[in-house]
Motif scaffolding. Sequence first.
Motif, PDB file in Angstrom:
ATOM      1  N   GLN A  11       0.983  -1.148  -0.165  1.00  0.00           N
ATOM      2  CA  GLN A  11       0.152  -0.122   0.376  1.00  0.00           C
ATOM      3  C   GLN A  11       0.834   1.075  -0.421  1.00  0.00           C
ATOM      4  OE1 GLN A  11      -2.984  -0.017   3.497  1.00  0.00           O
ATOM      5  NE2 GLN A  11      -4.457  -0.914   1.723  1.00  0.00           N
ATOM      6  N   ASP A  15      -7.275  -6.118  -9.595  1.00  0.00           N
ATOM      7  CA  ASP A  15      -8.363  -5.044  -9.343  1.00  0.00           C
ATOM      8  C   ASP A  15      -8.500  -3.703 -10.636  1.00  0.00           C
ATOM      9  OD1 ASP A  15      -5.769  -4.943  -8.245  1.00  0.00           O
ATOM     10  OD2 ASP A  15      -6.188  -2.501  -7.084  1.00  0.00           O
ATOM     11  N   GLY A  39      -9.389   2.551  -4.101  1.00  0.00           N
ATOM     12  CA  GLY A  39      -8.205   1.644  -3.092  1.00  0.00           C
ATOM     13  C   GLY A  39      -7.138   1.224  -4.794  1.00  0.00           C
ATOM     14  N   TYR A  40      -7.813   0.970  -5.665  1.00  0.00           N
ATOM     15  CA  TYR A  40      -6.366   0.753  -6.694  1.00  0.00           C
ATOM     16  C   TYR A  40      -5.144   1.129  -7.040  1.00  0.00           C
ATOM     17  CZ  TYR A  40      -8.988   3.526  -9.869  1.00  0.00           C
ATOM     18  OH  TYR A  40      -9.572   4.450 -10.841  1.00  0.00           O
ATOM     19  N   TRP A  68      -1.568   1.571  -4.649  1.00  0.00           N
ATOM     20  CA  TRP A  68      -0.761   0.310  -4.218  1.00  0.00           C
ATOM     21  C   TRP A  68       0.640   0.654  -5.210  1.00  0.00           C
ATOM     22  CZ3 TRP A  68      -1.950  -3.789  -1.324  1.00  0.00           C
ATOM     23  CH2 TRP A  68      -3.130  -3.306  -0.605  1.00  0.00           C
ATOM     24  N   THR A  98     -11.220  -5.102  -6.033  1.00  0.00           N
ATOM     25  CA  THR A  98     -10.780  -4.173  -5.222  1.00  0.00           C
ATOM     26  C   THR A  98      -9.893  -3.689  -4.381  1.00  0.00           C
ATOM     27  OG1 THR A  98     -11.854  -4.657  -3.146  1.00  0.00           O
ATOM     28  CG2 THR A  98     -13.689  -3.577  -5.301  1.00  0.00           C
ATOM     29  N   GLU A  99      -8.941  -4.488  -5.139  1.00  0.00           N
ATOM     30  CA  GLU A  99      -7.594  -4.976  -4.542  1.00  0.00           C
ATOM     31  C   GLU A  99      -6.469  -6.373  -5.139  1.00  0.00           C
ATOM     32  OE1 GLU A  99      -7.749  -7.290  -0.006  1.00  0.00           O
ATOM     33  OE2 GLU A  99      -8.133  -5.321  -0.294  1.00  0.00           O
TER      34      GLU A  99
END
Length: 429
Positions: free
Chosen positions: A71, A375, A101-102, A105, A316-317
């Motif tokens: 993350q 994701d 959220g994508y 990372w 989603t992740e």
Amino acid sequence: MKQPQFPLKKLITWALYALIPLALFHLYFYPLPLQQNQKQQQQQQQHHHHKVLSTKGISRNCNYTDGRWVQDHRPTIYNGTSCGTIKDGQNCMAHGRPDTGYLHWRWQPRQCKLPRFNPLTFLNLIRNKHIAFVGDSLARNQLESLLCLLSSASPAELVYKNGEDNKFRRWSFSEYQVNVSVFWSPFLIKGVEKGSDYGLKNHNKLFVDVADEKWASELHGFDVIVFSVGHWFLHPAIYYEGGEENENVLGCHHCREENAFNHTEIGFFDVFRKAVRTSLHEVVRKGLNDQLVVLTTFSPAHFEGEWDKAGACPKTEPYKEGEKGMEYMDMEMRKIEVDEVERAKKEIEEKMMMKKKKVKIEALDVTRIAWLRGDGHPGPYMHAFPFANGVPERVQNDCVHWCLPGPIDAWNEILLQMVKRWRDQTGKR
């Protein structure tokens, strides 16, 4: 009166007897330093072992493909409105994707650090150079990522466009005298796409031993070439060798049309290998001194279900380590590309022994990096606000291309490191 002498020998003996239990007490309750030394030695040995194993990776000092997604909550370098070159279908922000959220990372190799993309560093490395992306829509996807990253530091001017859907375009960063181009060539080899004036209705027509002239004729003008193909080889096709003048049918893939029924079904793996080999041989044969050729390996799709039957990519992740194994096809496509890069390197070494030109060929091995990011695709947001009027009965999803910004930006972080090493080796001329 004479003072009595202290028995020195007895004192030494008593001291030794006293120290022994103290030493045993310390070793029993405080063994950590010894364990730490052993652990450090093991880590050093493992580090050396990994360095030896990584010599076939992108860098001799770091295998960028061995790592994990971690993350990172820093703001993205660009966004859906700050960059004007994003294809609508990949602009997930502008099309209303609600989750973010994508975006947060970053790829972290296990054995080294992968610095965040620095647009000024990249522009200075390729000052007075021309970098060309050649291949299919994923080549374009990576190109648009790079343009957005670079445009955050210096404006890009579109100086040339041609072809349906602007499949041949060129931008200039005039301050640095840098040109960035894209060439549509979904097979790299000579091919006629299905449904075209010269093709079959439902089949592509490929000549496996002839490089596509659209990019091969421009080869002398490129300093850096990034190839990226793969998905178009999954489509039905009839394969030829010997060029158009001496057509010799090798076979076909998904022989469906009436005039293809008498051909032998041979799949696409061997043809894909021949296409990559033909293309890399072309740059070895025609390429310039100190030219960098990069082959971005196969980028897996993430459809859950059939792509043409409402298949979706709802994650989603990223996948966690070991959560899901890579598909055989993805691994095989990647293996073919890596093998052919190694073969081309040997061909270059032979030419160097004969005092001929030097072309540098590398694999940008993103297959596993991409596989973990189910994701990061547009999904239903390939269209703007697909659920604005409720949930339709059937929703088309894009689980092949990548949102911009998104995971594909990491491809260009690694590309920057490859260009840096290339420029270091060529003396940054």
